[in-house]
Design an enzyme around this catalytic site. Structure first.
Site, PDB file in Angstrom:
ATOM      1  N   GLY A  92      73.103  58.564 -48.081  1.00  0.00           N
ATOM      2  CA  GLY A  92      74.391  58.539 -48.773  1.00  0.00           C
ATOM      3  C   GLY A  92      75.095  57.193 -48.809  1.00  0.00           C
ATOM      4  O   GLY A  92      76.263  57.112 -49.186  1.00  0.00           O
ATOM      5  N   ASP A 155      67.400  55.169 -56.177  1.00  0.00           N
ATOM      6  CA  ASP A 155      66.815  54.366 -55.090  1.00  0.00           C
ATOM      7  C   ASP A 155      65.616  55.111 -54.525  1.00  0.00           C
ATOM      8  O   ASP A 155      65.209  54.881 -53.398  1.00  0.00           O
ATOM      9  CB  ASP A 155      67.893  54.163 -54.004  1.00  0.00           C
ATOM     10  CG  ASP A 155      67.544  53.033 -53.037  1.00  0.00           C
ATOM     11  OD1 ASP A 155      66.673  52.217 -53.363  1.00  0.00           O
ATOM     12  OD2 ASP A 155      68.155  52.978 -51.950  1.00  0.00           O
ATOM     13  N   LYS A 195      65.021  51.628 -58.357  1.00  0.00           N
ATOM     14  CA  LYS A 195      64.036  50.910 -57.546  1.00  0.00           C
ATOM     15  C   LYS A 195      62.699  50.903 -58.277  1.00  0.00           C
ATOM     16  O   LYS A 195      62.317  51.893 -58.902  1.00  0.00           O
ATOM     17  CB  LYS A 195      63.874  51.653 -56.214  1.00  0.00           C
ATOM     18  CG  LYS A 195      63.099  50.858 -55.157  1.00  0.00           C
ATOM     19  CD  LYS A 195      62.543  51.733 -54.065  1.00  0.00           C
ATOM     20  CE  LYS A 195      63.523  52.313 -53.095  1.00  0.00           C
ATOM     21  NZ  LYS A 195      64.049  51.377 -52.115  1.00  0.00           N
TER      22      LYS A 195
END
Ligand SMILES: C[S@@+](CC[C@H](N)C(=O)[O-])C[C@H]1O[C@@H](n2cnc3c(N)ncnc32)[C@H](O)[C@@H]1O
Length: 251
Positions: A92, A155, A195
């Protein structure tokens, strides 16, 4: 011997602190016996990584939070009132950054996250535990964000096997899933940050981005370890929905 400061020696963190510790020596974790070499290496790197220390001291749940901060400091993506989706959000850290910068809880900002793992709550955000490759989960995310977003973040990284080409392909598949989702939900002029691993197989994905966004660039924030193949791809200025989708490129 472990590489000093995880390859970040000489760089400076967002706070301006140098990454070398005061003595210039690598600190060693106390309890190393019985651990695998890879685990010993990871622990040593964590202990000597100034970004880990900085994230901890600032109350971030992950070191990754600093990567998003650094990218946003440079490209000014997150603005008060935005609706943002965070794919692969646990634990988070990115959600904390988005929450602060969009002023979640004050005004129109919305934030929805999803991860395979449970994520501790973030005030004002909706969080799902599930797989991004499951269409039902993505429909739930889409509904929660209200059908449209100003930014989609990913991500996500697949668990590593140690076999670099396999890891690369698996992470690229997640990148594809994230982009496909973003193309169907972004508002015009929206952004997509994800990513990606350097290695070549993401070329098709980059082609789709280039056709759908005004600007596509690779970004490598200082907090992303220089020796890692990890980098991020940032696409800004979404042209709008119903342009080139992944399926058209694949066929
Ligand atoms: C590097 S972590 C994200 C860190 C996060 N940005 C932060 O700042 O706390 C990558 C996450 O992607 C998640 N992930 C990997 N594959 C996924 C999938 N198929 N669906 C949902 N989440 C996934 C993992 O569970 C992991 O928590």
């Amino acid at each position: 011997m472990a590489k000093q400061n995880g390859g970040n020696a000489g760089k400076k963190g967002p706070s301006g602190r140098s990454y070398r510790n005061a003595t210039g020596l690598t600190r060693q974790p106390k309890k190393m016996r019985g651990r695998k070499v890879s685990s010993q290496r990871w622990l040593t790197r964590q202990l000597n990584d100034p970004f880990v220390a900085e994230a901890k001291s600032r109350g971030f749940r992950s070191r990754a939070a600093l990567k998003l901060e650094q990218i946003d400091d440079r490209y000014n993506l997150l603005k008060p009132g935005m609706a943002v989706v965070d794919l692969g959000c646990a634990p988070g850290g990115w959600m904390q950054v988005v929450s602060m910068r969009t002023k979640l809880g004050q005004g129109t900002a919305r934030l929805v996250g999803i991860d395979l793992l449970e994520t501790e709550g973030v005030v004002g955000a909706d969080i799902f535990a599930g797989d991004v490759t499951d269409p039902q989960m993505l429909t739930a995310v889409e509904t929660a964000i209200g059908g449209a977003a100003d930014g989609v973040l990913s991500d996500m990284a697949a668990d590593t096997t140690g076999h670099r080409p396999t890891d690369h392909l698996r992470t690229t598949a997640l990148l594809e899933a994230a982009l496909d989702f973003a193309l169907g939900i972004l508002n015009e002029d929206g952004f997509f940050l994800a990513k990606c691993f350097r290695g070549g197989a993401e070329k098709t994905v980059l082609d789709v981005m280039q056709q759908n966004f005004a600007t596509v660039r690779h970004v490598k924030p200082a907090a992303s370890r220089s020796e890692s193949v990890e980098s991020y791809v940032l696409a800004t200025g979404f042209h709008g929905r119903n342009r080139t989708a992944m399926q058209e490129i694949d066929s």
